[in-house]
Design an enzyme around this catalytic site. Structure first.
Site, PDB file in Angstrom:
ATOM      1  N   GLY A 139      27.910 115.496  86.204  1.00 57.32           N
ATOM      2  CA  GLY A 139      28.454 116.683  85.541  1.00 57.32           C
ATOM      3  C   GLY A 139      29.678 117.156  86.300  1.00 57.32           C
ATOM      4  O   GLY A 139      29.866 116.780  87.464  1.00 57.32           O
TER       5      GLY A 139
ATOM      6  N   CYS B  19      25.168 111.068  90.588  1.00 54.45           N
ATOM      7  CA  CYS B  19      26.328 111.902  90.909  1.00 54.45           C
ATOM      8  C   CYS B  19      25.898 113.372  91.065  1.00 54.45           C
ATOM      9  O   CYS B  19      25.154 113.693  91.973  1.00 54.45           O
ATOM     10  CB  CYS B  19      27.413 111.700  89.847  1.00 54.45           C
ATOM     11  SG  CYS B  19      29.011 112.333  90.352  1.00 54.45           S
ATOM     12  N   TYR B  20      26.309 114.257  90.155  1.00 53.20           N
ATOM     13  CA  TYR B  20      25.907 115.668  90.246  1.00 53.20           C
ATOM     14  C   TYR B  20      24.379 115.783  90.330  1.00 53.20           C
ATOM     15  O   TYR B  20      23.832 116.600  91.081  1.00 53.20           O
ATOM     16  CB  TYR B  20      26.453 116.426  89.040  1.00 53.20           C
ATOM     17  CG  TYR B  20      26.082 117.883  89.002  1.00 53.20           C
ATOM     18  CD1 TYR B  20      26.751 118.811  89.789  1.00 53.20           C
ATOM     19  CD2 TYR B  20      25.050 118.339  88.170  1.00 53.20           C
ATOM     20  CE1 TYR B  20      26.401 120.155  89.757  1.00 53.20           C
ATOM     21  CE2 TYR B  20      24.698 119.676  88.130  1.00 53.20           C
ATOM     22  CZ  TYR B  20      25.372 120.591  88.925  1.00 53.20           C
ATOM     23  OH  TYR B  20      25.038 121.902  88.885  1.00 53.20           O
TER      24      TYR B  20
ATOM     25  N   HIS C 168      28.324 105.782  89.467  1.00 59.44           N
ATOM     26  CA  HIS C 168      27.901 105.735  88.056  1.00 59.44           C
ATOM     27  C   HIS C 168      27.404 104.334  87.685  1.00 59.44           C
ATOM     28  O   HIS C 168      28.209 103.435  87.493  1.00 59.44           O
ATOM     29  CB  HIS C 168      29.064 106.149  87.151  1.00 59.44           C
ATOM     30  CG  HIS C 168      29.346 107.607  87.236  1.00 59.44           C
ATOM     31  ND1 HIS C 168      28.706 108.526  86.428  1.00 59.44           N
ATOM     32  CD2 HIS C 168      30.153 108.321  88.054  1.00 59.44           C
ATOM     33  CE1 HIS C 168      29.121 109.738  86.746  1.00 59.44           C
ATOM     34  NE2 HIS C 168      29.998 109.641  87.732  1.00 59.44           N
TER      35      HIS C 168
ATOM     36  N   GLU D  65      26.145 103.407  84.967  1.00 60.39           N
ATOM     37  CA  GLU D  65      26.233 103.145  83.528  1.00 60.39           C
ATOM     38  C   GLU D  65      27.567 102.550  83.096  1.00 60.39           C
ATOM     39  O   GLU D  65      27.689 102.042  81.992  1.00 60.39           O
ATOM     40  CB  GLU D  65      25.943 104.442  82.743  1.00 60.39           C
ATOM     41  CG  GLU D  65      26.983 105.553  82.881  1.00 60.39           C
ATOM     42  CD  GLU D  65      26.829 106.425  84.140  1.00 60.39           C
ATOM     43  OE1 GLU D  65      26.133 105.992  85.074  1.00 60.39           O
ATOM     44  OE2 GLU D  65      27.433 107.511  84.192  1.00 60.39           O
TER      45      GLU D  65
ATOM     46  N   ASP E 206      25.638 102.412  57.880  1.00 62.35           N
ATOM     47  CA  ASP E 206      24.589 103.416  58.097  1.00 62.35           C
ATOM     48  C   ASP E 206      23.784 103.691  56.822  1.00 62.35           C
ATOM     49  O   ASP E 206      22.558 103.645  56.818  1.00 62.35           O
ATOM     50  CB  ASP E 206      25.171 104.727  58.624  1.00 62.35           C
ATOM     51  CG  ASP E 206      25.967 104.520  59.887  1.00 62.35           C
ATOM     52  OD1 ASP E 206      25.754 103.486  60.548  1.00 62.35           O
ATOM     53  OD2 ASP E 206      26.811 105.367  60.206  1.00 62.35           O
TER      54      ASP E 206
ATOM     55  N   LYS F 197      24.748 103.480  67.033  1.00 58.67           N
ATOM     56  CA  LYS F 197      25.354 102.598  66.030  1.00 58.67           C
ATOM     57  C   LYS F 197      25.011 101.110  66.235  1.00 58.67           C
ATOM     58  O   LYS F 197      24.657 100.412  65.284  1.00 58.67           O
ATOM     59  CB  LYS F 197      26.878 102.776  66.087  1.00 58.67           C
ATOM     60  CG  LYS F 197      27.641 102.042  65.022  1.00 58.67           C
ATOM     61  CD  LYS F 197      27.801 102.925  63.833  1.00 58.67           C
ATOM     62  CE  LYS F 197      28.674 102.342  62.763  1.00 58.67           C
ATOM     63  NZ  LYS F 197      28.818 103.290  61.654  1.00 58.67           N
TER      64      LYS F 197
END
Ligand code: XMP
Length: 554
Positions: free
Chosen positions: A71, A98-99, A185, A187, A243, A409
């Site tokens: 964050g 992180c945060y 991070h 990710e 979708d 998605k």
């Protein structure tokens, strides 16, 4: 909206569905959504919840682990989003990123301070103790960082696992207390061992079974739809996009001919799109389908309009009106004919008989990213029809059926493939609702221009597919400006249209880069367009990124 007012998303999976889940608490980080996606890629269902939801809401999910995201705040700023210590008493492991890591350190007896130099971007991690979390990883590895506050001492009882140039403690763990922290991070793709770190946390720390996938919950979704709908009737607006197609097919597999799909052909579709919908849904899957041919009605409505927003509005309003008229027929039986439009039906459509039991349910292809972005919403919402398909009687309510609410998605595509939707539909590039209407720019929309644009677009798509590039591009299409230029073809002077090629790469359409299509491909496409499409005598390439340009020209 203050934190307290942000609605808490309803768990998009049913309570009785036995899947391992890890909750990601969002402290406002840029990559929070990505963390949830990466966890799912490891094979564990994951939800992203606002950081303030409170331990009861988290506990309700019976998660096997909790991840605290990064964050932008400093843990020492007065309005920094806090960590509710009760989250640490739920008896499941917690990983702070992180945060999130700094919060754990501050809360549990560690020392966090602002470093002299922040670390932004690629950094080098030195692993000093592999522990459980970094087991099997190299001692030196690149890692992506974005922080100024830094952990100087890990929480009481925790072991420091790694450091980096500006972070004395870039990772820590306390197996006993079930707390884990990483400053970097995991990710993002720039952290090559990030996914491995997440997988280790999920498998070896949280003891998740890593067997979740969107595709293998298709059966569960079908069961759920059956439960929700019972023997009621359901309507779905099909657009031809992935979708609504996947949502409709899931519902059809669940409740068969209780579902009727409505497809409005506004004449602004790509080449053969309507035929493909008819063939796939009407003929192949035998879904009761009403195809409304409203091409003339739209052309008339658009006559004289050139201003982009006026066109968008006209197309949107007309679309809703036609959909409503059809939905009304299906919902109450009988109803009036749609003026200026012809309908073609496939399968067992009961619109002309008075239906004692009208349609009560409306399918929507809402995705998990929509759920997150709209701050949650309530999955069980019974909406007033006029909020959704305006103009239906006020006392008529539809309950929403949203079988894709839990999915991103790419997961929707996996489900589409699993349930047999043709590859061409599963991987279709995004297409704007107003269709070709916003790709004829600067002048009035006419049948001739639509046909010209549609043909050129089809040539472009065909060659891009043949070159194997279709899936690499976010979008590729043609634009027809209201400009004619002089050319010479077959020894004769011509005065024809200019067609622009627009092809972009992007992750989310927020930013985009123009695609470096091979010259040979461009040459072939241009040659075919001027050769095969009579009105065209010039082809140009749009080399603008977004920003400053937008993807569409209007
Ligand atoms: P822009 O042109 O703003 O587009 O860079 C971003 C993405 O949104 C799509 N787009 C639309 N989709 N109705 C839609 O359903 C619209 O009016 C519309 N305008 C743009 C565009 O195709 C791109 O994917």
């Amino acid at each position: 909206m203050t934190d307290a007012e942000t609605p808490v998303p309803v768990n998009p999976l049913p309570a009785d569905l036995k899947v391992d889940e890890v909750v990601v608490l969002d402290f406002g980080g840029q990559y929070s959504q990505l963390i949830a996606r990466r966890v799912r890629e490891c094979g564990v269902f994951s939800e992203l919840l606002p950081h303030h939801v409170g331990p009861e809401e988290v506990a309700r999910r019976k998660p096997k682990g909790i991840i605290l995201s990064g964050g932008p705040a400093s843990v020492y700023s007065p309005d920094a989003p806090p960590l509710d210590p009760r989250l640490l008493e739920l008896g499941v492991p917690v990983l702070g990123i992180c945060y999130g890591m700094q919060l754990l350190a501050k809360e549990l007896g560690g020392r966090v301070e602002s470093a002299e130099v922040g670390e932004y971007g690629r950094s080098q991690l030195t692993v000093t103790e592999h522990g459980t979390l970094l087991k099997g990883q190299p001692d030196d590895q690149p890692a992506w960082m974005s922080h100024r506050d830094t952990v100087f001492t890990p929480p009481t009882g925790a072991v420091a696992l790694a450091s980096s140039t500006s972070s004395p403690v870039a990772a820590f763990e306390s197996v006993e207390r079930g707390i884990y922290g990483i400053q970097y991070h995991p990710e993002v793709v720039h952290t090559p061992y990030g996914q491995q770190t997440l997988q280790t946390f999920l498998r070896d720390v949280c003891h998740c079974s890593l067997d979740w996938s969107a595709a293998n919950i298709a059966d569960e979704q079908i069961r759920l739809i059956r439960e929700q709908v019972g023997d009621g009737k359901v309507i779905c607006g099909l657009s031809g996009g992935v979708d609504s197609s996947v949502a409709a097919l899931l519902v059809h597999q669940a409740v068969g001919d209780q579902l009727t799909c409505v497809y409005v052909d506004h004449g602004l579709m790509r080449k053969n799109e309507t035929e493909q919908v008819e063939k796939t849904f009407g003929e192949h899957f035998k879904v009761p389908l009403v195809v409304v041919d409203a091409k003339q009605r739209f052309l008339e409505r658009l006559r004289g309009l050139t201003e982009p927003e006026a066109k968008r509005k006209a197309i949107g309003n007309e679309f809703i009106r036609i959909f409503e008229e059809e939905a009304l027929k299906l919902a109450v039986g009988g109803g009036t004919e749609v003026e200026g439009a012809e309908t073609k039906t496939f399968g067992d459509v009961h619109a002309d008989e008075p239906a004692p039991e009208g349609a009560k349910f409306l399918v929507q292809g809402t995705l998990y990213s929509d759920v997150i972005e709209s701050g949650g919403g309530t999955g069980a919402a019974t909406i007033k029809s006029h909020h959704n398909v305006g103009g239906l009687p006020d006392d008529m309510t539809f309950a929403l059926v949203e079988p894709l609410r839990a999915l991103f998605k790419d997961e929707v595509r996996a489900v589409g493939t699993e349930i047999g939707l043709p590859e061409r539909m599963v991987w279709r590039q995004p297409f704007p609702g107003p269709g070709l209407g916003i790709r004829i720019v600067g002048g009035e929309i006419t049948q001739e221009k639509l046909d010209t644009l549609r043909e050129c677009d089809a040539i472009l798509q065909e060659e891009i597919r043949a070159a194997g590039l279709y899936r690499d591009l976010w979008q590729s299409f043609c634009v027809l400006p209201d400009v004619r230029t002089v050319g010479v073809q077959g020894d004769k002077r011509t005065y024809g249209y200019v067609v622009a090629i627009r092809a972009v790469t992007s992750d989310d359409a927020m930013t985009a880069d123009w695609a470096r299509l091979p010259y040979e491909l461009l040459d072939k496409v241009a040659g075919r367009m001027v050769g095969e499409v009579r009105e065209v005598n010039r082809v140009v390439l749009d080399i603008t990124s977004k920003p400053p340009g937008t993807i569409e020209w209007e």
